[in-house]
Design an enzyme around this catalytic site. Structure first.
Site, PDB file in Angstrom:
ATOM      1  N   LYS A  64       0.865  -1.327   0.117  1.00 54.51           N
ATOM      2  CA  LYS A  64      -0.247  -0.319   0.145  1.00 54.51           C
ATOM      3  C   LYS A  64       0.376   1.310   0.156  1.00 54.51           C
ATOM      4  O   LYS A  64       2.306   1.422   0.708  1.00 54.51           O
ATOM      5  CB  LYS A  64      -0.563   0.074   1.158  1.00 54.51           C
TER       6      LYS A  64
ATOM      7  N   GLU B 200     -12.253 -12.076   7.285  1.00 60.23           N
ATOM      8  CA  GLU B 200     -10.556 -12.054   6.206  1.00 60.23           C
ATOM      9  C   GLU B 200      -9.733 -12.909   7.598  1.00 60.23           C
ATOM     10  O   GLU B 200      -9.266 -12.146   8.291  1.00 60.23           O
ATOM     11  CB  GLU B 200     -10.816 -10.212   6.764  1.00 60.23           C
TER      12      GLU B 200
END
Ligand code: 0O2
Length: 270
Positions: A113, A140
């Site tokens: 990211k 997740e």
């Protein structure tokens, strides 16, 4: 939404997190019982806080009734590995399981990211068996190395403090730290084989010593004191020598003695 309703809604997520953590703990146990290296070092889980769910729903413009469909990390599992190579092994383990269905994968290791964040994310569907019947839950799974986790945890707390106004000098430091983490993971990968064999040796030695100690303890109830004193002295002597082959031989001999007394130990802990 009332607190009671939130609690009811989140209850299955708590159950799913507990079950998933337990299942990954079992994976670690299975590797250990086979005397093999486990790509999973540790596992933890959490259910997202109501305030964080609301914040994310607001950010993504999600209506309350769509929260469970759209917000995929209400149930969150974090798997920590020692080496970058272990991450793919964990992904394969998950892919081959019949009780978790992968619906999305995000590789923030290949494509980190902009913040410098690195981790491998998998979204799964997990079928929870409830008293009222089966319920499909999204969860997740974040898979990352110890080093990535160190960076992510620190950066997350800074993000929490500064929100979107992180001072530039801190952002710069975090980028530099993220690069250092990439280097650290690379360096560790270069000595992975060496570290793995040292750890296997350590685990195996622990198992042998535990088995010896369990057998000695079991013999206390059945053998005479002189024999046990002799066995104990021999154990201390071999332990001082730190020779695994000799300890293994001694362990086998002790097994036979214990078998004679029907006092053999069954290894349960690793
Ligand atoms: P918390 O407090 O951990 O629950 P999208 O908006 O669809 O792109 P989404 O749904 O946020 O993405 O998913 P993404 O990007 O895969 O991130 C999910 C989680 O990964 C985050 O949950 C964080 O836990 C972690 N994460 C993602 N980006 C970063 C980052 O830059 N730094 C750190 N430290 N963690 C990150 P939440 O809801 O943000 O937070």
């Amino acid at each position: 939404m009332e607190t009671k309703i939130w609690r009811e809604m989140l209850m299955p997520y708590h159950a799913a997190v507990d079950e998933l953590c337990m299942k990954f703990e079992h994976v670690i146990d299975e590797y250990k019982s086979m005397n093999e290296y486990s790509p999973i070092l540790s596992v933890s889980g959490r259910v997202k806080k109501i305030s964080s769910i609301l914040e994310k729903a607001h950010k993504k413009n999600v209506k309350l009734e769509d929260i469970e469909d759209i917000i995929q990390d209400i149930a969150g599992i974090r798997i920590i590995c020692q080496f970058v190579e272990d991450i793919q092994a964990v992904v394969d383990i998950i892919r081959n399981r019949g009780d978790m269905q992968i619906i999305e994968e995000r590789d923030y290791i290949k494509n980190s990211k902009p913040s410098g964040y690195r981790s491998y994310h998998i979204i799964i569907n997990y079928m929870l068996q409830m008293v009222t019947g089966p319920k499909q839950i999204k969860a997740e799974i974040q898979i990352r190395t110890l080093a990535m986790n160190f960076w992510g945890t620190i950066e997350h707390s800074l993000q929490y403090k500064y929100r979107s106004q992180m001072p530039e000098h801190i952002t710069d430091r975090l980028h530099a730290a993220a690069e250092a983490i990439v280097m650290l993971d690379k360096e560790m990968s270069l000595v992975r084989g060496e570290i793995m064999s040292a750890q296997n040796y350590m685990h195996h030695t622990d198992r042998v010593i535990n088995e010896i100690l369990n057998n000695i303890q079991n013999l206390y109830g059945v053998a005479n004191k002189r024999e046990i004193d002799k066995i104990q002295d021999e154990f201390y002597r071999l332990y001082e020598l730190s020779d695994l082959n000799m300890l293994e031989r001694f362990c086998d001999e002790l097994d036979l003695i214990a078998e004679g007394y029907r006092a053999q130990s069954i290894q349960e802990e690793y």
